[in-house]
Design a protein around this motif. Structure first.
Motif, short mmCIF file in Angstrom:
data_model
loop_
_atom_site.label_atom_id
_atom_site.label_comp_id
_atom_site.label_asym_id
_atom_site.label_seq_id
_atom_site.Cartn_x
_atom_site.Cartn_y
_atom_site.Cartn_z
N GLY A 165 -12.41 47.02 -28.60
CA GLY A 165 -12.12 47.63 -29.89
C GLY A 165 -13.18 48.65 -30.28
O GLY A 165 -14.03 49.03 -29.48
N ALA A 166 -13.13 49.08 -31.55
CA ALA A 166 -13.92 50.22 -32.00
C ALA A 166 -15.41 49.93 -32.04
O ALA A 166 -16.23 50.84 -31.96
CB ALA A 166 -13.45 50.68 -33.37
N PHE A 167 -15.80 48.67 -32.19
CA PHE A 167 -17.23 48.34 -32.21
C PHE A 167 -17.44 46.93 -31.72
O PHE A 167 -16.71 46.01 -32.12
CB PHE A 167 -17.79 48.47 -33.63
CG PHE A 167 -19.21 47.98 -33.75
CD1 PHE A 167 -20.25 48.70 -33.19
CD2 PHE A 167 -19.51 46.79 -34.39
CE1 PHE A 167 -21.56 48.26 -33.28
CE2 PHE A 167 -20.82 46.33 -34.49
CZ PHE A 167 -21.85 47.07 -33.92
N ARG A 168 -18.41 46.77 -30.83
CA ARG A 168 -18.82 45.42 -30.48
C ARG A 168 -20.28 45.45 -30.10
O ARG A 168 -20.74 46.34 -29.41
CB ARG A 168 -17.99 44.87 -29.33
CG ARG A 168 -18.32 43.41 -29.09
CD ARG A 168 -17.50 42.81 -27.98
NE ARG A 168 -18.23 41.69 -27.40
CZ ARG A 168 -18.04 41.26 -26.18
NH1 ARG A 168 -17.18 41.85 -25.40
NH2 ARG A 168 -18.73 40.24 -25.73
N MET A 169 -21.00 44.45 -30.60
CA MET A 169 -22.43 44.37 -30.34
C MET A 169 -22.64 43.51 -29.10
O MET A 169 -22.63 42.30 -29.18
CB MET A 169 -23.05 43.70 -31.57
CG MET A 169 -24.53 43.67 -31.58
SD MET A 169 -25.18 45.15 -32.30
CE MET A 169 -26.89 44.94 -31.87
N ILE A 223 -16.93 53.62 -20.43
CA ILE A 223 -16.92 53.59 -21.90
C ILE A 223 -15.50 53.42 -22.46
O ILE A 223 -15.27 52.55 -23.29
CB ILE A 223 -17.63 54.83 -22.45
CG1 ILE A 223 -19.14 54.64 -22.25
CG2 ILE A 223 -17.32 55.06 -23.92
CD1 ILE A 223 -19.98 55.81 -22.61
N PRO A 224 -14.51 54.23 -21.99
CA PRO A 224 -13.15 53.97 -22.49
C PRO A 224 -12.62 52.58 -22.13
O PRO A 224 -11.84 52.01 -22.91
CB PRO A 224 -12.31 55.06 -21.83
CG PRO A 224 -13.18 55.81 -20.94
CD PRO A 224 -14.58 55.44 -21.19
N GLN A 244 -7.47 54.02 -20.12
CA GLN A 244 -7.10 53.24 -21.31
C GLN A 244 -5.62 52.90 -21.33
O GLN A 244 -5.16 52.25 -22.27
CB GLN A 244 -7.44 54.05 -22.57
CG GLN A 244 -8.91 54.32 -22.74
CD GLN A 244 -9.25 54.80 -24.13
OE1 GLN A 244 -8.66 55.77 -24.62
NE2 GLN A 244 -10.16 54.13 -24.78
N HIS A 253 -10.65 57.47 -34.11
CA HIS A 253 -10.80 56.29 -33.23
C HIS A 253 -9.70 55.27 -33.50
O HIS A 253 -9.28 54.57 -32.58
CB HIS A 253 -12.19 55.67 -33.38
CG HIS A 253 -12.48 55.04 -34.71
ND1 HIS A 253 -12.18 53.74 -34.98
CD2 HIS A 253 -13.03 55.55 -35.83
CE1 HIS A 253 -12.55 53.46 -36.22
NE2 HIS A 253 -13.07 54.54 -36.75
N PHE A 293 -14.41 49.85 -22.11
CA PHE A 293 -14.95 48.98 -23.15
C PHE A 293 -14.20 49.17 -24.45
O PHE A 293 -13.90 48.20 -25.15
CB PHE A 293 -16.44 49.28 -23.37
CG PHE A 293 -17.34 48.59 -22.39
CD1 PHE A 293 -17.47 47.21 -22.40
CD2 PHE A 293 -18.06 49.31 -21.46
CE1 PHE A 293 -18.30 46.56 -21.51
CE2 PHE A 293 -18.88 48.67 -20.55
CZ PHE A 293 -19.00 47.30 -20.57
N ALA A 294 -13.89 50.43 -24.77
CA ALA A 294 -13.18 50.70 -26.03
C ALA A 294 -11.83 50.00 -26.04
O ALA A 294 -11.41 49.46 -27.06
CB ALA A 294 -13.01 52.21 -26.22
N ASN A 303 -6.67 56.53 -31.61
CA ASN A 303 -6.80 56.23 -30.19
C ASN A 303 -6.47 54.77 -29.91
O ASN A 303 -5.79 54.44 -28.94
CB ASN A 303 -8.22 56.55 -29.70
CG ASN A 303 -8.43 56.10 -28.27
OD1 ASN A 303 -8.70 54.94 -28.00
ND2 ASN A 303 -8.28 57.03 -27.34
N GLN A 304 -6.95 53.89 -30.80
CA GLN A 304 -6.69 52.47 -30.59
C GLN A 304 -5.19 52.14 -30.70
O GLN A 304 -4.73 51.12 -30.18
CB GLN A 304 -7.48 51.61 -31.58
CG GLN A 304 -8.99 51.64 -31.37
CD GLN A 304 -9.47 50.78 -30.21
OE1 GLN A 304 -8.69 50.11 -29.57
NE2 GLN A 304 -10.76 50.84 -29.93
#
Lengths: 251, 406
Positions: A109-113, A101-102, A165, A73, A104-105, A76-77
């Protein structure tokens, strides 16, 4: 200096030398094909580029930064997207969600709540995904489950997921494997469009010579884990060493 | 409204209505009739319905969305209970601080267990969570007896400090849990003809908390975060190659569902201020798995339905005994009645697990989507019978074909 620089990469599996002293340079905004007979180490090389495997020695640099030791990941970023040999999509999700989904990625970034706001209210993501689906002519299929798509549409969707992306480097692992002639030609058309419309670098691993010669600007021939030659398609066609190692055997 | 789709809003309003009118809906039989034993509208059982509903809603966020099957969720419920009782021993009998501390402790424990267990997936993850839950149970049962009360469980005492509030009431009793003065065991009776309806303060507190948790779960399901969790279940490889780190997503889901379990544990304490190690035992963890699968994993309302069904069977079926059966079948001729009693007897009373097992098997085999799928199929059946009549177009209708056999 290419956008992707592979230097002296070696990879052994037990006693098997999968890659030995591989050097490869992919120029920015070009289409670079890697061909070779079965067991030549094409997929191993690709897996070293995306963080799935770590080479024993050597370096892999993307845009001046090493990708080695980074997780998929993170790679990819950095701007590398990958299309798999069998389309890897989110089968239980709708086509539209697959493309969101991509998006959002890339944005978050790799994680967001973000567990409270409705997905539909993320207007920038929704319009980005709609635009992408329109580009690959799948907008009318947006609400069906991705698992029920045809093989060709799955491939199309997977490419849409990578392209949305806006990656700087797109890696394609046998994008037409197991496809009918018609689907193969559609895929070639799609890849040509992508090449001409966007500033993107593509590295393609491919078995099908028809695909390779209709797309690639540079070709590297791999045999038994070592690059034999690297040249333009015209020169590769007539190259005696290649004929011997690969084309002769295939013909 | 409320930021929900029309469909979700309808569902939510239906659940609100069900929860608020439960004392009526669950008491369909007059209290002096023979069927009164099937009434479930008494406070104790209704509280259990909504509390286990919360537990199952939380479990479904983990299992239904990410597909990670935890076999140790009872540990979080148990820790929440212990923390809640301690709050009532030390601070106050008001239920709000007790519930808050339950959620916090369950969240901390689930963060720890999740952080370790989520390194593996599939069956290994399930076994790890099971192992941790059994460790927690063993700790609570023996090692940590000074904190947990060991095998007798943790109870309130007359000499507890209770800094805000009193150690004992004026009459020398242990005070009752309350919400700013409203005592949780307070009830109001309403008699209507032969019917007797009971409204309990405790039930309504639990119901409101359940509705809030249900609402938050709907929001989570429809949010980008919920979509990412479904992506984890669908294809983790693609997720990682799309630039998303699946670990924090699964951990967040694990902690959220652990906090739901803690909330359920805290509410149990608010209804009845005691906690025991048996709440953490592995069958308790298994029960919430059954509830979720029975109702429909990954659906919004399924876990609540599953929790309701299991708790209903547990409390109603297990109360039927041989005497009641003999009474029912007394109208049958001699011989047949004893035969029927012998046949039915294993499925009631202590044998209610057998009935549950059969229902579970039937649901898993014929309705893999749980009770929700059953409801959807029935709904479709009605729609299908209505539709052809509406779209009957003589111009574009295939001519009736003769049967192949004719």
């Amino acid at each position: 200096m290419g956008i992707l620089e592979v230097k002296d990469v070696n990879k052994n599996f037990g006693g098997l030398k999968a890659l030995s002293d591989v050097n490869l340079s992919v120029r920015e905004n070009s289409v670079h094909a890697i061909i070779g007979p079965n067991g030549a180490g094409k997929s191993t090389l690709l897996n070293c580029l995306v963080g799935k495997l770590i080479p024993d020695t050597g370096s892999v640099m993307f845009d001046g930064q090493s990708v080695l030791g980074r997780k998929p990941h993170e790679i990819n970023q950095m701007g590398i997207s990958r299309v798999f040999q069998t389309p890897e999509i989110f089968g239980d999700l709708t086509v539209f969600e697959n493309v969101m989904i991509p998006c959002f990625a890339s944005r978050d970034g790799a994680f967001r709540m973000h567990a409270y706001e409705h997905t539909r209210h993320e207007t920038d993501i929704v319009s980005m995904a709609e635009q992408m689906l329109a580009d690959v002519k799948m907008l009318e299929k947006r609400d069906i489950h991705a698992a029920s798509l045809s093989r060709g549409d799955k491939r199309r969707l997977e490419m849409a997921m990578c392209l949305v992306q806006r990656p700087r480097l797109l890696l394609l692992d046998e994008p037409t494997a197991g496809m009918s002639r018609a689907d193969t030609n559609n895929t070639i058309e799609l890849l040509r469009e992508i090449r001409d419309k966007r500033d993107i670098t593509m590295a393609i691993i491919e078995h099908d010579m028809h695909v390779v010669f209709s797309l690639a600007e540079r070709i590297t021939v791999l045999a038994q884990g070592t690059p034999l030659v690297e040249d333009t398609p015209e020169n590769i066609k007539g190259h005696p060493k290649v004929q011997e190692a690969y084309l002769g055997e295939a013909a | 409204m409320f930021g929900l789709d029309r469909k979700d809003l309808t569902l939510f309003l239906v659940v609100v209505a069900l929860a608020l009118f439960a004392p009526f809906l669950l008491n369909p039989f007059p209290s002096d009739s023979g069927l009164a034993q099937f009434n479930a509208g008494y406070p104790d059982l209704m509280q259990r319905f909504v509390i286990f509903g919360i537990f199952a809603i939380g479990f479904n966020i983990l299992f239904g969305l990410t597909g990670y099957l935890s076999f140790g969720h009872a540990a979080f419920l148990g820790v929440g209970s212990y923390a809640g009782v301690w709050m009532m021993k030390l601070l106050t009998m008001n239920v709000i601080p007790a519930i808050i501390i339950s959620v916090i402790f369950a969240g901390l424990l689930s963060a720890l267990i999740g952080w370790i267990s989520l390194r593996r997936s599939g069956i290994y993850f399930s076994i790890l969570t099971l192992a941790f839950a059994q460790m927690c149970y063993a700790l609570a049962y023996s090692v940590l007896t000074p904190i947990t009360g060991g095998e007798t469980g943790l109870q309130l005492n007359l000499d507890d400090p209770r800094i805000i509030g009193a150690s004992q009431t004026a009459e020398g009793n242990i005070p009752v849990p309350h919400l700013f003065g409203l005592e949780m065991n307070q009830t109001w009776q309403l008699g209507m003809g032969g019917w007797e309806f009971t409204f309990s303060a405790g039930y309504y507190l639990a119901a409101v908390v359940m509705l809030v948790s249900f609402y938050l779960a709907i929001r989570l399901f429809r949010s980008p975060f919920g979509m990412m969790l479904r992506a984890v279940k669908s294809n983790q490889q693609r997720m990682n190659y799309t630039g998303l780190n699946s670990r924090p997503y699964t951990l967040a889901a694990f902690v959220i569902s652990g906090m739901y379990a803690g909330l359920a544990g805290g509410l149990m304490v608010a209804m009845d201020p005691l906690a025991g190690a048996e709440r953490m035992i592995w069958t308790a963890s298994g029960e919430v798995v059954l509830m979720t699968i029975l109702g429909g994993a990954g659906t919004l309302i399924g876990p609540v339905l599953g929790a309701g069904l299991i708790k209903y069977l547990e409390n109603i079926l297990s109360k039927i005994n041989k005497g009641v059966l003999e009474q029912w079948f007394a109208v049958m001729p001699d011989g047949i009645d004893t035969f029927l009693v012998t046949i039915v007897y294993p499925f009631i009373g202590k044998g209610w697990h057998l009935t549950l097992g059969i229902i579970f098997m039937l649901v898993v085999i014929f309705l893999p989507g749980g009770l929700v799928e059953g409801a959807q199929r029935i709904g479709k059946l009605f729609r299908r019978t209505r539709k052809p009549a509406a779209t009957d177009d003589p111009e574009h209708h295939p001519k009736p074909q003769p049967h192949v056999g004719e």
